[in-house]
Design a protein around this motif. Structure first.
Motif, PDB file in Angstrom:
ATOM      1  N   PHE A  14     -46.054  99.629 106.940  1.00  0.00           N
ATOM      2  CA  PHE A  14     -47.119  99.649 105.925  1.00  0.00           C
ATOM      3  C   PHE A  14     -48.419  99.090 106.511  1.00  0.00           C
ATOM      4  O   PHE A  14     -49.492  99.673 106.356  1.00  0.00           O
ATOM      5  N   SER A  15     -48.303  97.963 107.218  1.00  0.00           N
ATOM      6  CA  SER A  15     -49.497  97.327 107.785  1.00  0.00           C
ATOM      7  C   SER A  15     -50.121  98.192 108.879  1.00  0.00           C
ATOM      8  O   SER A  15     -51.334  98.387 108.910  1.00  0.00           O
ATOM      9  N   GLY A  18     -51.784 100.998 107.345  1.00  0.00           N
ATOM     10  CA  GLY A  18     -53.015 100.559 106.688  1.00  0.00           C
ATOM     11  C   GLY A  18     -54.172 100.441 107.665  1.00  0.00           C
ATOM     12  O   GLY A  18     -55.300 100.818 107.359  1.00  0.00           O
ATOM     13  N   LEU A  69     -48.999 106.673 108.447  1.00  0.00           N
ATOM     14  CA  LEU A  69     -49.803 106.879 107.235  1.00  0.00           C
ATOM     15  C   LEU A  69     -48.916 107.278 106.060  1.00  0.00           C
ATOM     16  O   LEU A  69     -49.130 106.820 104.929  1.00  0.00           O
ATOM     17  N   LEU A  70     -47.917 108.120 106.319  1.00  0.00           N
ATOM     18  CA  LEU A  70     -47.024 108.560 105.236  1.00  0.00           C
ATOM     19  C   LEU A  70     -46.176 107.402 104.715  1.00  0.00           C
ATOM     20  O   LEU A  70     -45.997 107.243 103.500  1.00  0.00           O
ATOM     21  N   HIS A  72     -46.949 104.197 104.950  1.00  0.00           N
ATOM     22  CA  HIS A  72     -47.909 103.326 104.268  1.00  0.00           C
ATOM     23  C   HIS A  72     -48.153 103.816 102.842  1.00  0.00           C
ATOM     24  O   HIS A  72     -48.071 103.070 101.869  1.00  0.00           O
ATOM     25  N   SER A  73     -48.430 105.104 102.740  1.00  0.00           N
ATOM     26  CA  SER A  73     -48.746 105.707 101.446  1.00  0.00           C
ATOM     27  C   SER A  73     -47.559 105.613 100.483  1.00  0.00           C
ATOM     28  O   SER A  73     -47.720 105.226  99.316  1.00  0.00           O
ATOM     29  N   ARG A  76     -46.977 101.942  99.320  1.00  0.00           N
ATOM     30  CA  ARG A  76     -47.983 101.461  98.386  1.00  0.00           C
ATOM     31  C   ARG A  76     -47.855 102.169  97.036  1.00  0.00           C
ATOM     32  O   ARG A  76     -47.998 101.544  95.995  1.00  0.00           O
ATOM     33  N   PHE A  77     -47.582 103.474  97.071  1.00  0.00           N
ATOM     34  CA  PHE A  77     -47.462 104.229  95.824  1.00  0.00           C
ATOM     35  C   PHE A  77     -46.252 103.750  95.020  1.00  0.00           C
ATOM     36  O   PHE A  77     -46.289 103.706  93.790  1.00  0.00           O
ATOM     37  N   THR A  80     -47.448 100.897  93.208  1.00  0.00           N
ATOM     38  CA  THR A  80     -48.394 101.334  92.167  1.00  0.00           C
ATOM     39  C   THR A  80     -47.617 101.762  90.931  1.00  0.00           C
ATOM     40  O   THR A  80     -48.004 101.460  89.799  1.00  0.00           O
ATOM     41  N   ASP A  83     -45.949  98.371  89.356  1.00  0.00           N
ATOM     42  CA  ASP A  83     -46.861  97.380  88.783  1.00  0.00           C
ATOM     43  C   ASP A  83     -47.951  98.023  87.941  1.00  0.00           C
ATOM     44  O   ASP A  83     -48.302  97.522  86.884  1.00  0.00           O
ATOM     45  N   GLY A  84     -48.504  99.123  88.446  1.00  0.00           N
ATOM     46  CA  GLY A  84     -49.614  99.757  87.728  1.00  0.00           C
ATOM     47  C   GLY A  84     -49.149 100.472  86.482  1.00  0.00           C
ATOM     48  O   GLY A  84     -49.619 100.203  85.382  1.00  0.00           O
ATOM     49  N   LEU A  85     -48.204 101.369  86.637  1.00  0.00           N
ATOM     50  CA  LEU A  85     -47.763 102.184  85.501  1.00  0.00           C
ATOM     51  C   LEU A  85     -46.519 101.614  84.819  1.00  0.00           C
ATOM     52  O   LEU A  85     -46.001 102.209  83.886  1.00  0.00           O
ATOM     53  N   GLN A  86     -46.033 100.453  85.311  1.00  0.00           N
ATOM     54  CA  GLN A  86     -44.913  99.770  84.663  1.00  0.00           C
ATOM     55  C   GLN A  86     -43.667 100.646  84.570  1.00  0.00           C
ATOM     56  O   GLN A  86     -42.963 100.645  83.565  1.00  0.00           O
TER      57      GLN A  86
ATOM     58  N   THR B  34     -48.846  99.974  79.565  1.00  0.00           N
ATOM     59  CA  THR B  34     -49.075 100.840  80.725  1.00  0.00           C
ATOM     60  C   THR B  34     -50.530 100.756  81.190  1.00  0.00           C
ATOM     61  O   THR B  34     -50.839 100.949  82.352  1.00  0.00           O
ATOM     62  N   TRP B  36     -52.596  98.082  81.133  1.00  0.00           N
ATOM     63  CA  TRP B  36     -53.052  96.688  81.276  1.00  0.00           C
ATOM     64  C   TRP B  36     -54.235  96.571  82.241  1.00  0.00           C
ATOM     65  O   TRP B  36     -55.095  95.726  82.083  1.00  0.00           O
ATOM     66  N   TRP B  37     -54.287  97.463  83.224  1.00  0.00           N
ATOM     67  CA  TRP B  37     -55.291  97.329  84.297  1.00  0.00           C
ATOM     68  C   TRP B  37     -56.672  97.832  83.901  1.00  0.00           C
ATOM     69  O   TRP B  37     -57.612  97.729  84.681  1.00  0.00           O
ATOM     70  N   VAL B  47     -55.921  98.435  90.985  1.00  0.00           N
ATOM     71  CA  VAL B  47     -55.129  99.662  90.812  1.00  0.00           C
ATOM     72  C   VAL B  47     -55.776 100.831  91.555  1.00  0.00           C
ATOM     73  O   VAL B  47     -55.080 101.652  92.155  1.00  0.00           O
ATOM     74  N   GLU B  50     -54.767 100.526  95.105  1.00  0.00           N
ATOM     75  CA  GLU B  50     -53.390 100.968  95.316  1.00  0.00           C
ATOM     76  C   GLU B  50     -53.295 102.493  95.254  1.00  0.00           C
ATOM     77  O   GLU B  50     -52.515 103.112  95.967  1.00  0.00           O
ATOM     78  N   SER B  53     -53.456 105.253  98.160  1.00  0.00           N
ATOM     79  CA  SER B  53     -52.285 105.766  98.874  1.00  0.00           C
ATOM     80  C   SER B  53     -52.115 107.278  98.663  1.00  0.00           C
ATOM     81  O   SER B  53     -51.759 108.003  99.594  1.00  0.00           O
ATOM     82  N   VAL B  56     -54.644 109.034 100.904  1.00  0.00           N
ATOM     83  CA  VAL B  56     -54.244 108.950 102.310  1.00  0.00           C
ATOM     84  C   VAL B  56     -53.220 110.048 102.598  1.00  0.00           C
ATOM     85  O   VAL B  56     -53.319 110.777 103.589  1.00  0.00           O
ATOM     86  N   VAL B  60     -53.360 113.460 105.167  1.00  0.00           N
ATOM     87  CA  VAL B  60     -52.343 113.824 106.158  1.00  0.00           C
ATOM     88  C   VAL B  60     -51.966 115.296 105.977  1.00  0.00           C
ATOM     89  O   VAL B  60     -51.934 116.071 106.942  1.00  0.00           O
ATOM     90  N   HIS B 103     -60.193 101.776 100.495  1.00  0.00           N
ATOM     91  CA  HIS B 103     -59.061 101.190 101.207  1.00  0.00           C
ATOM     92  C   HIS B 103     -59.541 100.424 102.441  1.00  0.00           C
ATOM     93  O   HIS B 103     -59.127  99.294 102.681  1.00  0.00           O
ATOM     94  N   TRP B 107     -59.118  96.547 102.872  1.00  0.00           N
ATOM     95  CA  TRP B 107     -58.141  96.196 103.924  1.00  0.00           C
ATOM     96  C   TRP B 107     -58.761  95.218 104.920  1.00  0.00           C
ATOM     97  O   TRP B 107     -58.155  94.217 105.285  1.00  0.00           O
TER      98      TRP B 107
END
Lengths: 116, 150
Positions: A14-15, A18, A69-70, A72-73, A76-77, A80, A83-86, B34, B36-37, B47, B50, B53, B56, B60, B103, B107
């Motif tokens: 991932f790093s 990134g 990159l894949l 990493h993506s 992270r997704f 996402t 945490d983002g969409l719960q 859903t 919250w952000w 968000v 994030e 990604s 990115v 590719v 990003h 980063w």
């Protein structure tokens, strides 16, 4: 390999991905995504690009970079979605994200190999 | 007989927290919306960062289309450039590039917090680490430009 052994490797990828996305991707995206197609700069001729893409060093660098990159993506997704969409179906999300990265890596190898 | 006594003895009708021992307590699990952000600017930026990604991954795929077209021949390469100049692809690439730049900036800003670099026994100041990465960006971009246009 157990989960404890795999997880640090995923974070490492991932790093590394990134860093690649921050340092290498902006120029490639700007040049080939906008500047060449829209004629801001003269696009490189086919012969030259074929020589660049066909070079073994380019093959190795692009393969390594695209796979990182894949991963990493995907990594992270995955978070996402958590945490983002719960979305709490953790196993399904992880399998789909990393599965897509593995399929994408296979496709990357096939495309680069065919073009080289 | 359990070590901690009767309180942890399983019995019918007692709620069991996932992975834990049954207790007489009900767990409090607040529902997180859903959306919250959207409530705070800093949450939104988090968000969005994030979500970079997705873009990115798009680049590719896009670059693989390019490599594939170059490998197939000059006609395919010119068709790719035409397709890439169409409004929808251009719009997508503009948005995707904005996310990739978000990003890159976030980063670089986070790197000094993720790793402490020490040279000759002294911690390198965060500003130098950030500046070093921007230098890397400029050098790599210059190399890419030189390689593809020479």
């Amino acid at each position: 390999m157990s989960r404890r052994r795999v997880q640090p490797l995923v974070w490492l990828a991932f790093s590394a991905g990134g860093v690649a996305a921050a340092v290498l991707l902006p120029s490639l995206a700007l040049l080939f995504g906008l500047a060449f197609p829209l004629g801001w700069l003269d696009p490189p001729d086919h012969q030259h690009l074929l020589a660049v893409v066909g070079h073994p060093v380019t093959f190795v660098v692009l393969l390594g970079t695209f796979v990182l990159l894949l991963v990493h993506s995907a990594h992270r997704f995955r978070y996402t979605l958590y945490d983002g969409l719960q979305i709490k179906k953790k196993r399904t999300v992880a399998v789909l994200c990393y599965g897509a990265a593995v399929v994408g890596s296979g496709a990357t190898l096939a495309v680069l190999w065919a073009a080289a | 007989m359990t070590r901690s006594g009767g309180a942890t003895t399983p019995s019918r009708g007692t709620p069991t927290p996932s992975g834990g021992t049954p207790t007489g307590l009900r767990l409090y699990r607040p529902r997180v919306s859903t959306w919250w952000w959207t409530r705070k600017r800093s949450y939104l930026v988090f968000v969005m960062r994030e979500l970079s990604s997705v873009f990115v991954a798009w680049f590719v795929v896009y670059l693989l289309f390019l490599v594939h077209a170059v490998g197939r021949g000059e006609a395919a390469y010119l068709r790719f450039l035409d397709w890439a100049a169409s409004p929808w692809v251009t719009l997508l690439n503009v948005v995707a590039l904005a996310f990739v730049l978000l990003h890159a900036v976030t980063w670089f800003a986070l790197t000094p917090q993720a790793m402490a670099v020490r040279v000759a026994g002294r911690t390198v100041p965060p500003v130098h680490i950030i500046a070093g990465q921007y230098t890397g960006l400029v050098v790599v971009s210059g190399f890419v430009l030189w390689l593809v246009t020479r």
